[in-house]
Design a protein around this motif. Structure first.
Motif, PDB file in Angstrom:
ATOM      1  N   VAL A  32       0.840  -1.199   0.000  1.00  0.00           N
ATOM      2  CA  VAL A  32       0.000   0.000   0.000  1.00  0.00           C
ATOM      3  C   VAL A  32       0.876   1.250   0.000  1.00  0.00           C
ATOM      4  O   VAL A  32       1.924   1.288   0.647  1.00  0.00           O
ATOM      5  N   THR A  33       0.449   2.246  -0.783  1.00  0.00           N
ATOM      6  CA  THR A  33       1.097   3.557  -0.762  1.00  0.00           C
ATOM      7  C   THR A  33       0.024   4.627  -0.600  1.00  0.00           C
ATOM      8  O   THR A  33      -1.174   4.361  -0.724  1.00  0.00           O
ATOM      9  N   LEU A  34       0.465   5.854  -0.346  1.00  0.00           N
ATOM     10  CA  LEU A  34      -0.445   6.954  -0.018  1.00  0.00           C
ATOM     11  C   LEU A  34      -0.033   8.216  -0.737  1.00  0.00           C
ATOM     12  O   LEU A  34       1.158   8.534  -0.807  1.00  0.00           O
ATOM     13  N   ASN A  35      -1.013   8.938  -1.289  1.00  0.00           N
ATOM     14  CA  ASN A  35      -0.813  10.295  -1.790  1.00  0.00           C
ATOM     15  C   ASN A  35      -1.726  11.230  -1.020  1.00  0.00           C
ATOM     16  O   ASN A  35      -2.947  11.004  -0.970  1.00  0.00           O
ATOM     17  N   ALA A  36      -1.153  12.272  -0.440  1.00  0.00           N
ATOM     18  CA  ALA A  36      -1.964  13.275   0.253  1.00  0.00           C
ATOM     19  C   ALA A  36      -2.728  14.117  -0.763  1.00  0.00           C
ATOM     20  O   ALA A  36      -2.201  14.465  -1.826  1.00  0.00           O
ATOM     21  N   ILE A  37      -3.984  14.430  -0.450  1.00  0.00           N
ATOM     22  CA  ILE A  37      -4.828  15.293  -1.276  1.00  0.00           C
ATOM     23  C   ILE A  37      -5.535  16.272  -0.349  1.00  0.00           C
ATOM     24  O   ILE A  37      -5.980  15.893   0.736  1.00  0.00           O
ATOM     25  N   LYS A  38      -5.639  17.526  -0.777  1.00  0.00           N
ATOM     26  CA  LYS A  38      -6.311  18.534   0.040  1.00  0.00           C
ATOM     27  C   LYS A  38      -7.712  18.769  -0.495  1.00  0.00           C
ATOM     28  O   LYS A  38      -7.896  19.177  -1.645  1.00  0.00           O
ATOM     29  N   VAL A 184      10.279   1.078  -3.396  1.00  0.00           N
ATOM     30  CA  VAL A 184       9.975   0.242  -4.556  1.00  0.00           C
ATOM     31  C   VAL A 184       9.728  -1.166  -4.038  1.00  0.00           C
ATOM     32  O   VAL A 184      10.605  -1.765  -3.407  1.00  0.00           O
ATOM     33  N   MET A 185       8.528  -1.692  -4.300  1.00  0.00           N
ATOM     34  CA  MET A 185       8.140  -3.002  -3.768  1.00  0.00           C
ATOM     35  C   MET A 185       8.164  -4.067  -4.859  1.00  0.00           C
ATOM     36  O   MET A 185       7.705  -3.820  -5.977  1.00  0.00           O
ATOM     37  N   ASP A 186       8.682  -5.220  -4.520  1.00  0.00           N
ATOM     38  CA  ASP A 186       8.572  -6.429  -5.342  1.00  0.00           C
ATOM     39  C   ASP A 186       7.604  -7.339  -4.605  1.00  0.00           C
ATOM     40  O   ASP A 186       7.991  -8.112  -3.726  1.00  0.00           O
ATOM     41  N   PRO A 188       5.597  -9.997  -5.492  1.00  0.00           N
ATOM     42  CA  PRO A 188       5.752 -11.457  -5.546  1.00  0.00           C
ATOM     43  C   PRO A 188       6.863 -11.965  -4.640  1.00  0.00           C
ATOM     44  O   PRO A 188       6.756 -13.041  -4.042  1.00  0.00           O
ATOM     45  N   ALA A 189       7.935 -11.177  -4.514  1.00  0.00           N
ATOM     46  CA  ALA A 189       9.048 -11.549  -3.630  1.00  0.00           C
ATOM     47  C   ALA A 189       8.810 -11.124  -2.189  1.00  0.00           C
ATOM     48  O   ALA A 189       9.598 -11.478  -1.298  1.00  0.00           O
ATOM     49  N   LYS A 190       7.740 -10.341  -1.955  1.00  0.00           N
ATOM     50  CA  LYS A 190       7.384  -9.862  -0.610  1.00  0.00           C
ATOM     51  C   LYS A 190       8.539  -9.068   0.012  1.00  0.00           C
ATOM     52  O   LYS A 190       8.919  -9.259   1.157  1.00  0.00           O
ATOM     53  N   GLU A 191       9.049  -8.125  -0.782  1.00  0.00           N
ATOM     54  CA  GLU A 191      10.212  -7.341  -0.350  1.00  0.00           C
ATOM     55  C   GLU A 191      10.104  -5.922  -0.895  1.00  0.00           C
ATOM     56  O   GLU A 191       9.538  -5.698  -1.962  1.00  0.00           O
ATOM     57  N   ALA A 192      10.645  -4.965  -0.151  1.00  0.00           N
ATOM     58  CA  ALA A 192      10.644  -3.565  -0.583  1.00  0.00           C
ATOM     59  C   ALA A 192      11.996  -2.939  -0.290  1.00  0.00           C
ATOM     60  O   ALA A 192      12.600  -3.198   0.754  1.00  0.00           O
ATOM     61  N   HIS A 193      12.457  -2.096  -1.208  1.00  0.00           N
ATOM     62  CA  HIS A 193      13.697  -1.348  -1.031  1.00  0.00           C
ATOM     63  C   HIS A 193      13.347   0.113  -0.779  1.00  0.00           C
ATOM     64  O   HIS A 193      12.672   0.744  -1.589  1.00  0.00           O
ATOM     65  N   VAL A 194      13.800   0.625   0.336  1.00  0.00           N
ATOM     66  CA  VAL A 194      13.513   2.002   0.753  1.00  0.00           C
ATOM     67  C   VAL A 194      14.811   2.795   0.758  1.00  0.00           C
ATOM     68  O   VAL A 194      15.800   2.383   1.366  1.00  0.00           O
ATOM     69  N   ILE A 206      16.981   0.837   3.444  1.00  0.00           N
ATOM     70  CA  ILE A 206      16.386  -0.208   4.271  1.00  0.00           C
ATOM     71  C   ILE A 206      15.698  -1.207   3.348  1.00  0.00           C
ATOM     72  O   ILE A 206      15.003  -0.810   2.407  1.00  0.00           O
ATOM     73  N   ILE A 207      15.892  -2.478   3.588  1.00  0.00           N
ATOM     74  CA  ILE A 207      15.164  -3.514   2.869  1.00  0.00           C
ATOM     75  C   ILE A 207      14.120  -4.083   3.817  1.00  0.00           C
ATOM     76  O   ILE A 207      14.452  -4.592   4.894  1.00  0.00           O
ATOM     77  N   LEU A 208      12.862  -3.970   3.436  1.00  0.00           N
ATOM     78  CA  LEU A 208      11.757  -4.497   4.221  1.00  0.00           C
ATOM     79  C   LEU A 208      11.267  -5.793   3.588  1.00  0.00           C
ATOM     80  O   LEU A 208      11.252  -5.913   2.368  1.00  0.00           O
ATOM     81  N   GLY A 209      10.839  -6.743   4.418  1.00  0.00           N
ATOM     82  CA  GLY A 209      10.234  -7.919   3.822  1.00  0.00           C
ATOM     83  C   GLY A 209      10.386  -9.177   4.611  1.00  0.00           C
ATOM     84  O   GLY A 209      10.555  -9.155   5.832  1.00  0.00           O
ATOM     85  N   ARG A 210      10.357 -10.292   3.892  1.00  0.00           N
ATOM     86  CA  ARG A 210      10.251 -11.614   4.486  1.00  0.00           C
ATOM     87  C   ARG A 210      11.405 -11.962   5.407  1.00  0.00           C
ATOM     88  O   ARG A 210      11.265 -12.804   6.285  1.00  0.00           O
TER      89      ARG A 210
END
Length: 216
Positions: A32-38, A184-186, A188-194, A206-210
């Motif tokens: 999930v990602t988020l964009n702020a809107i006013k 950037v999320m992958d 299928p691999a259940k991993e994200a690079h921040v 930071i690498i988030l994931g499994r």
């Protein structure tokens, strides 16, 4: 941050202190990602934005998350992108309605303004450059081909066209608004690079994931 819960997917997210739902993915491969809107309006009978994000991160699939948000509603203006290995769906949320943005040619793009019409919503363009950034990311995605790699998407996040009000946004004497991180999320691999900071000059990664969290 990593959150493990009984009978629910493990959550990996980037957040601020005290915020229990933000941008990230879970061990079921839902992101999930988020964009702020006013925009004016709030409905206290609907889910606050960050609880909506937490709802997605606790969901077993994209479709389950979208169904729950459409049933509950979101209290105020924002854009929430929900995805898993089957693809993504954008949800433009407001106090009075929610509008789906399905994939077009396998892609959903968004910045910081409503793209679709909404019921009785008075909006304000908080970031005048938002339409430019939307057009720019669409241009970059189109030029990248049908299935851009993770490294190619990371390059897009570094784009400085229309600097300082670019995709990779920079702080100036007149504005303190800047890109704080890119993700950037992958799925299928259940991993994200921040990348922390402006991604063209990251202060860390930071690498988030499994496998938990890895800091670089």
């Amino acid at each position: 941050m990593t959150i493990s819960q009984d009978s629910k997917p493990t959550i990996h997210m980037i957040t601020e202190a005290g915020i229990i739902g933000k941008i990230g993915l879970n061990s079921a491969g839902v992101g999930v990602t988020l964009n702020a809107i006013k925009a004016k309006g709030v409905d206290f009978n609907r889910l606050p934005c960050h609880l909506a994000l937490r709802t997605v991160l606790e969901s077993p699939s994209r479709d389950a998350a979208v169904e729950q948000l459409e049933n509950s509603g979101v209290a105020s203006a924002c854009h929430i992108l929900v995805a898993d290995k089957s693809g993504g769906i954008g949800l433009e949320c407001g106090a009075s309605d929610m509008v789906r943005l399905p994939m077009a040619d396998g892609v959903v793009t968004h910045t910081n303004h409503y793209i679709e019409p909404h019921q009785t919503v008075e909006t304000k363009l908080a970031f005048p450059d938002s339409p430019f950034r939307l057009a720019r990311i669409r241009e970059l995605v189109k030029n990248a081909g049908t299935e851009p790699s993770a490294s190619k998407i990371e390059e897009m996040m570094q784009d400085e066209e229309n600097y300082p009000a670019s995709i990779c946004r920079a702080e100036t004497e007149k504005s303190t608004v800047a890109t704080l991180f890119s993700i950037v999320m992958d799925l299928p691999a259940k991993e994200a690079h921040v990348k922390i900071g402006r991604p063209i000059h990251p202060e860390g990664m930071i690498i988030l994931g499994r496998l938990g969290e890895k800091h670089g």
